[in-house]
Design a protein around this motif. Sequence first.
Motif, PDB file in Angstrom:
ATOM      1  N   GLY A 107      90.520  91.786  56.928  1.00 52.76           N
ATOM      2  CA  GLY A 107      91.637  91.373  57.753  1.00 52.76           C
ATOM      3  C   GLY A 107      92.508  92.501  57.863  1.00 52.76           C
ATOM      4  N   VAL A 108      92.449  93.693  57.541  1.00 54.95           N
ATOM      5  CA  VAL A 108      93.300  94.837  57.666  1.00 54.95           C
ATOM      6  C   VAL A 108      93.144  95.555  58.779  1.00 54.95           C
ATOM      7  CG1 VAL A 108      93.786  94.593  55.195  1.00 54.95           C
ATOM      8  CG2 VAL A 108      92.084  96.319  56.247  1.00 54.95           C
ATOM      9  N   GLY A 109      92.230  95.364  59.874  1.00 56.54           N
ATOM     10  CA  GLY A 109      92.054  96.082  61.093  1.00 56.54           C
ATOM     11  C   GLY A 109      91.074  97.044  60.856  1.00 56.54           C
ATOM     12  N   LYS A 110      89.841  97.154  60.250  1.00 54.00           N
ATOM     13  CA  LYS A 110      88.800  98.130  59.979  1.00 54.00           C
ATOM     14  C   LYS A 110      88.196  98.032  61.468  1.00 54.00           C
ATOM     15  CE  LYS A 110      86.932  96.329  56.201  1.00 54.00           C
ATOM     16  NZ  LYS A 110      88.057  95.426  55.847  1.00 54.00           N
ATOM     17  N   THR A 111      87.566  96.753  61.712  1.00 54.09           N
ATOM     18  CA  THR A 111      86.893  96.755  63.054  1.00 54.09           C
ATOM     19  C   THR A 111      87.639  97.016  64.234  1.00 54.09           C
ATOM     20  OG1 THR A 111      85.726  94.836  61.802  1.00 54.09           O
ATOM     21  CG2 THR A 111      85.274  95.098  64.119  1.00 54.09           C
ATOM     22  N   THR A 112      88.799  96.629  64.293  1.00 61.24           N
ATOM     23  CA  THR A 112      89.564  96.800  65.459  1.00 61.24           C
ATOM     24  C   THR A 112      89.863  98.440  65.540  1.00 61.24           C
ATOM     25  OG1 THR A 112      90.867  94.719  65.148  1.00 61.24           O
ATOM     26  CG2 THR A 112      92.066  96.500  66.403  1.00 61.24           C
ATOM     27  N   PRO A 165     100.927  99.231  66.033  1.00 58.62           N
ATOM     28  CA  PRO A 165     101.741  97.881  66.006  1.00 58.62           C
ATOM     29  C   PRO A 165     101.098  96.479  66.374  1.00 58.62           C
ATOM     30  CG  PRO A 165     102.033  99.651  68.025  1.00 58.62           C
ATOM     31  CD  PRO A 165     100.794  99.750  67.594  1.00 58.62           C
ATOM     32  N   SER A 223     100.199  93.209  68.162  1.00 60.61           N
ATOM     33  CA  SER A 223     100.346  92.739  69.232  1.00 60.61           C
ATOM     34  C   SER A 223      99.603  91.595  69.704  1.00 60.61           C
ATOM     35  CB  SER A 223     100.119  93.964  70.357  1.00 60.61           C
ATOM     36  OG  SER A 223      99.010  93.513  71.169  1.00 60.61           O
TER      37      SER A 223
HETATM   38  P1  ADP Z   1      88.913  93.699  59.339  1.00 62.17           P
HETATM   39  O1  ADP Z   1      87.645  94.524  59.815  1.00 62.17           O
HETATM   40  O2  ADP Z   1      89.487  94.658  58.303  1.00 62.17           O
HETATM   41  O3  ADP Z   1      88.619  92.425  58.691  1.00 62.17           O
HETATM   42  P2  ADP Z   1      89.942  93.223  61.945  1.00 62.17           P
HETATM   43  O4  ADP Z   1      89.626  94.442  62.788  1.00 62.17           O
HETATM   44  O5  ADP Z   1      88.579  92.162  62.252  1.00 62.17           O
HETATM   45  O6  ADP Z   1      90.005  93.519  60.202  1.00 62.17           O
HETATM   46  O7  ADP Z   1      91.121  92.294  62.229  1.00 62.17           O
HETATM   47  C1  ADP Z   1      91.589  91.177  61.669  1.00 62.17           C
HETATM   48  C2  ADP Z   1      92.319  90.345  62.595  1.00 62.17           C
HETATM   49  O8  ADP Z   1      93.499  90.889  63.243  1.00 62.17           O
HETATM   50  C3  ADP Z   1      91.445  90.156  64.073  1.00 62.17           C
HETATM   51  O9  ADP Z   1      91.625  88.799  64.474  1.00 62.17           O
HETATM   52  C4  ADP Z   1      91.895  91.072  65.084  1.00 62.17           C
HETATM   53  O10 ADP Z   1      91.726  90.650  66.454  1.00 62.17           O
HETATM   54  C5  ADP Z   1      93.422  91.173  64.572  1.00 62.17           C
HETATM   55  N1  ADP Z   1      94.106  92.491  64.648  1.00 62.17           N
HETATM   56  C6  ADP Z   1      93.650  93.678  64.496  1.00 62.17           C
HETATM   57  N2  ADP Z   1      94.574  94.659  64.872  1.00 62.17           N
HETATM   58  C7  ADP Z   1      95.559  93.918  65.514  1.00 62.17           C
HETATM   59  C8  ADP Z   1      96.903  94.266  65.962  1.00 62.17           C
HETATM   60  N3  ADP Z   1      97.272  95.582  66.100  1.00 62.17           N
HETATM   61  N4  ADP Z   1      97.685  93.320  66.502  1.00 62.17           N
HETATM   62  C9  ADP Z   1      97.206  92.196  66.305  1.00 62.17           C
HETATM   63  N5  ADP Z   1      96.288  91.666  65.832  1.00 62.17           N
HETATM   64  C10 ADP Z   1      95.280  92.534  65.289  1.00 62.17           C
END
Ligand code: ADP
Length: 280
Positions: A16-21, A228, A230
């Motif tokens: 949940g730290v934004g790796k996939t995003t 940021p 969002s």
């Molecule tokens: P990981 O791959 O590290 O587990 P994710 O990329 O799946 O993390 O992100 C975790 C959650 O946070 C997802 O629901 C994603 O949509 C959300 N998220 C990611 N980046 C942002 C951002 N910049 N602002 C708001 N929500 C985000």
Amino acid sequence: MEDKCKVIAIANQKGGVGKTTTAVNLGVALGFSGKRVLLIDTDPQGSLTKSCKIDNADADALDVTLSELMANEMTGEDKDYSLINKAIKQFENIDLIPANISLSGTETALFNCMSRESVLKRTIEPLKQKYDYILIDCMPSLGMMTINALVAADSVIIPCEPSFLSVKGLDLLLHSIAKVKRQINPNLKIDGVLMTMVDSRTVNAREITGALRDAMGNNINVFNIEIPRSVRATECPNVGESIFIHDPKGKVADAYAVLSKEVSGLERKAQVRSRPYGIR
Ligand code: ADP
Ligand code: MG
């Protein structure tokens, strides 16, 4: 001279730290500047695969995924190029090798396999001539699959949320990276820590980001650009779009565009540095 393919692992054992995003949006942003980009999902949860809504198919129903490619590599038979081609899917302007729950069996199989740390590296070797960037989305653990990603990679990007626990957890990850570097992949570099989901209005986020920059100091790059938080970004996986389609004018799209410039800039700097003296 043709640019070499750069393989970047996007890793943090915290979920949940934004790796996939970051994998999706950095990939699409690099694609905009004409780079040929391949994303690889190495998480049995298949979040990357699901966020990219491949052909609207159920990710668990895909017949050729990373798991089949790695299994093929582990049997030591000749590389089956038709299998690789079958695995590659398209998403917006880039390519993707999907994963699903069958990859959890692959991680177990790795333990009984020869050169188990380098199976992914060998699996993706033939793809390097086709792409400028291969981005590996890691699973949230420091297990054998993440080690495989670190062995296959030229560098690592570490997404990190500005929370006390996230920053504390970086020690463990940096330790694993150092170990892989020492024992198997001496050329592995850390491109940087990427602060994600930063809410610049909160004092806490600013303090933690500042403390992290101080602590890492000159040893490890912390990207200038921060992603940021969002609501529009949260919606992306559900609609199966990158932020560049879903909210192209938003601050998160801007931030990932800047990150892609920083990442390809790192690449250029490295090339200049590695040039032998006397050659310009
Ligand atoms: P990981 O791959 O590290 O587990 P994710 O990329 O799946 O993390 O992100 C975790 C959650 O946070 C997802 O629901 C994603 O949509 C959300 N998220 C990611 N980046 C942002 C951002 N910049 N602002 C708001 N929500 C985000
Ligand atoms: Mg993920």
